[in-house]
Design a protein around this motif. Structure first.
Motif, mmCIF file in Angstrom:
data_model
loop_
_atom_site.group_PDB
_atom_site.id
_atom_site.type_symbol
_atom_site.label_atom_id
_atom_site.label_comp_id
_atom_site.label_asym_id
_atom_site.label_seq_id
_atom_site.Cartn_x
_atom_site.Cartn_y
_atom_site.Cartn_z
ATOM 1 N N PHE A 128 -13.887 -35.020 13.083
ATOM 2 C CA PHE A 128 -14.265 -34.225 14.267
ATOM 3 C C PHE A 128 -14.490 -35.194 15.653
ATOM 4 C CE2 PHE A 128 -17.368 -32.470 16.894
ATOM 5 C CZ PHE A 128 -16.906 -31.470 17.607
ATOM 6 N N VAL A 129 -15.421 -36.121 14.987
ATOM 7 C CA VAL A 129 -15.891 -37.039 16.061
ATOM 8 C C VAL A 129 -14.789 -37.909 16.275
ATOM 9 C CG1 VAL A 129 -17.602 -38.894 16.448
ATOM 10 C CG2 VAL A 129 -18.426 -36.841 15.344
ATOM 11 N N GLU A 130 -14.135 -38.464 15.493
ATOM 12 C CA GLU A 130 -13.091 -39.328 15.505
ATOM 13 C C GLU A 130 -11.924 -38.883 16.618
ATOM 14 O OE1 GLU A 130 -10.137 -42.520 13.333
ATOM 15 O OE2 GLU A 130 -11.657 -41.465 12.119
ATOM 16 N N TYR A 154 -25.304 -32.549 10.855
ATOM 17 C CA TYR A 154 -24.934 -33.796 10.493
ATOM 18 C C TYR A 154 -25.098 -34.944 11.379
ATOM 19 C CZ TYR A 154 -23.070 -31.870 6.139
ATOM 20 O OH TYR A 154 -23.032 -31.056 5.113
ATOM 21 N N ALA A 155 -25.564 -36.224 11.089
ATOM 22 C CA ALA A 155 -25.508 -37.341 12.272
ATOM 23 C C ALA A 155 -24.230 -37.996 11.860
ATOM 24 C CB ALA A 155 -26.726 -38.086 11.805
ATOM 25 N N VAL A 156 -23.587 -38.258 12.893
ATOM 26 C CA VAL A 156 -22.252 -39.146 12.762
ATOM 27 C C VAL A 156 -22.328 -40.402 13.415
ATOM 28 C CG1 VAL A 156 -19.553 -38.965 12.823
ATOM 29 C CG2 VAL A 156 -20.927 -36.909 12.274
ATOM 30 N N THR A 157 -22.207 -41.329 12.899
ATOM 31 C CA THR A 157 -22.106 -42.712 13.565
ATOM 32 C C THR A 157 -21.007 -43.217 13.687
ATOM 33 O OG1 THR A 157 -24.753 -43.144 12.594
ATOM 34 C CG2 THR A 157 -23.434 -45.024 13.619
ATOM 35 N N PHE A 207 -23.917 -39.237 17.019
ATOM 36 C CA PHE A 207 -23.565 -38.024 17.378
ATOM 37 C C PHE A 207 -24.201 -36.948 16.307
ATOM 38 C CE2 PHE A 207 -20.072 -40.685 18.871
ATOM 39 C CZ PHE A 207 -20.008 -40.314 20.323
ATOM 40 N N HIS A 208 -24.732 -35.739 16.875
ATOM 41 C CA HIS A 208 -25.037 -35.031 16.013
ATOM 42 C C HIS A 208 -24.208 -33.520 16.089
ATOM 43 C CE1 HIS A 208 -28.668 -37.385 16.390
ATOM 44 N NE2 HIS A 208 -28.731 -36.857 15.329
ATOM 45 N N VAL A 209 -23.573 -33.228 14.971
ATOM 46 C CA VAL A 209 -22.599 -31.951 14.980
ATOM 47 C C VAL A 209 -22.995 -30.838 13.947
ATOM 48 C CG1 VAL A 209 -20.629 -33.824 15.415
ATOM 49 C CG2 VAL A 209 -21.139 -33.179 13.038
ATOM 50 N N LYS A 210 -22.531 -29.754 14.304
ATOM 51 C CA LYS A 210 -22.919 -28.620 13.546
ATOM 52 C C LYS A 210 -21.768 -27.720 13.196
ATOM 53 C CE LYS A 210 -23.839 -25.990 17.686
ATOM 54 N NZ LYS A 210 -25.154 -25.427 18.610
ATOM 55 N N ARG A 211 -21.981 -27.052 11.846
ATOM 56 C CA ARG A 211 -20.710 -26.169 11.566
ATOM 57 C C ARG A 211 -20.655 -25.094 12.443
ATOM 58 N NH1 ARG A 211 -18.765 -27.143 6.306
ATOM 59 N NH2 ARG A 211 -19.941 -28.671 5.198
ATOM 60 N N LEU A 233 -11.426 -23.422 6.069
ATOM 61 C CA LEU A 233 -11.314 -24.729 6.715
ATOM 62 C C LEU A 233 -12.625 -25.031 7.812
ATOM 63 C CD1 LEU A 233 -7.560 -25.030 7.350
ATOM 64 C CD2 LEU A 233 -8.827 -26.363 5.402
ATOM 65 N N SER A 234 -13.193 -26.003 7.520
ATOM 66 C CA SER A 234 -14.615 -26.305 8.346
ATOM 67 C C SER A 234 -14.159 -26.556 9.677
ATOM 68 C CB SER A 234 -15.455 -27.501 7.606
ATOM 69 O OG SER A 234 -15.745 -27.185 6.352
ATOM 70 N N ARG A 235 -15.093 -25.907 10.334
ATOM 71 C CA ARG A 235 -14.890 -26.189 11.928
ATOM 72 C C ARG A 235 -16.421 -26.890 12.488
ATOM 73 N NH1 ARG A 235 -14.009 -21.831 15.314
ATOM 74 N NH2 ARG A 235 -12.966 -23.126 16.951
ATOM 75 N N TRP A 236 -16.137 -27.839 13.475
ATOM 76 C CA TRP A 236 -17.461 -28.332 13.987
ATOM 77 C C TRP A 236 -17.581 -28.371 15.514
ATOM 78 C CZ3 TRP A 236 -20.618 -30.079 10.089
ATOM 79 C CH2 TRP A 236 -19.903 -30.057 8.721
#
Length: 350
Positions: A47-49, A115-118, A132-136, A144-147
């Motif tokens: 998601f972050v990428e 989640y912390a995503v570095t 970055f901080h992301v949540k469901r 299928l997960s979404r963020w």
């Protein structure tokens, strides 16, 4: 030999067990595939990428529409920003460079399910690490997960245009006016500033160039969730100076056309004790050379010297002799120059 047991349908229990096992394996594989997808393609790292890649590809509309990126009115207020904060820079063709050489890792889930995503990446020549901080959010098709970003990665760019209001940004030459949301007396300020929402991380280059005003390039890197202050120093161009010089020369020429010793509303004049017996004739021997520098409320020409020449016939009150009087009359002048919205220049002599 004993008889083999069969179900009432004639199918062996062993076959039924085999089918059940195969079905269980298929179901397990099915959900296992979803689990893998949720860890990879639909995981927080991907998601972050994808967000960072969209910026790198100059697909700013996609990046800006990523869940959790947009800021509503309440969120803007929490940041101390007005509800009408400009979103004009949230478009393609504005950034100078996006993140490159991206690598992403996911930390442990926090207690609140965030989640912390570095992410490590390069913007221009600068190597950056951002968490970055992301949540469901509601899953896709229920499985299928979404963020979404728990905190918006948008940055705020505070743009100050000294001695002007316009600036240009991006390879497409987007020109913006920092007065766009202002009214009343705010519109007349000589220096203008305004906040803009921008995608981050990204590098930006701002400048301004038109026939009358110029500001050199100013580069800035916007970091996610932070503020960047950009100041452009706008100066008068040679064309602006030439137009003011022309207006000043025209004014002095009009002064010289007045056949009196003290031309009205003019910077030069003189007194003669003897009797004037002809019309005074003025000419400009040396016109002041215009140079413009920014002042408090306009571009200014500081006190500058010029020379007017007077030619007139006079008769001596002492002995009655008549002679031609020639005199150089030094004078000083200063002025302010402003550009009207229609592009015309207003020059005020002082």
């Amino acid at each position: 030999m004993g008889k083999r047991s069969r179900t009432r349908s004639g199918v062996s229990p062993l076959v039924v067990l085999g089918w059940s096992g195969a079905a269980a394996l298929l179901i397990g594989a099915f959900f296992g595939a979803f689990a893998i997808l949720n860890q990879t393609v639909y995981g927080p790292a991907s998601f972050v990428e994808r967000y960072l890649t969209a910026i790198a590809d100059d697909d700013i509309l996609t990046a800006a529409s990523t869940p959790g990126v947009a800021l509503d009115t309440d969120e803007l207020a929490e940041l101390g920003l007005p509800a009408d904060t400009s979103r004009a820079m949230l478009r393609d063709g504005v950034i100078e460079a996006g993140p490159e050489d991206i690598s992403v890792t996911v930390g442990e889930a926090q207690g609140d399910g965030v989640y912390a995503v570095t992410a490590n990446y390069r913007v221009g020549t600068e190597i950056v690490e951002t968490t970055f901080h992301v949540k469901r959010i509601a899953p896709l098709y229920g499985v299928l997960s979404r963020w979404a970003f728990a905190e918006s990665p948008l940055a705020v760019m505070n743009v100050t245009v000294q001695h002007g209001s316009f600036f240009t940004v991006g390879e497409n030459g987007l020109t913006l006016d920092t007065r766009a949301t202002k009214s009343g007396e705010e519109l007349t300020a000589f220096t203008q500033s305004a906040p803009y929402l921008v995608v981050a991380p990204a590098a930006y280059s701002l400048d301004f160039d038109d026939p009358l005003l110029h500001a050199d390039d100013v580069d800035a890197v916007a970091a996610p969730g932070e503020r960047a202050d950009v100041v452009l120093d706008v100066q008068a161009t040679d064309a602006f100076v030439e137009r003011v010089q022309t207006k000043l020369d025209e004014h002095l020429a009009a002064c010289a056309e007045q056949h009196v010793l003290q031309p009205a509303e003019c910077p030069f004049g003189t007194y003669i004790d003897d009797r004037v017996t002809s019309e005074p004739k003025w000419s400009i021997a040396n016109s002041p050379v215009v140079t413009l520098t920014p002042g408090d409320g306009a571009f200014e020409l500081a006190q500058t010297q010029g020379v007017a020449h007077l030619s007139v016939e006079v008769q001596s009150l002492y002995d009655g002799t008549i002679e031609q009087h020639e005199e150089d009359v030094p004078f000083t002048i200063s002025l302010t120059a402003r550009i009207k919205p229609d592009g015309n220049i207003v020059v005020s002599l002082r």
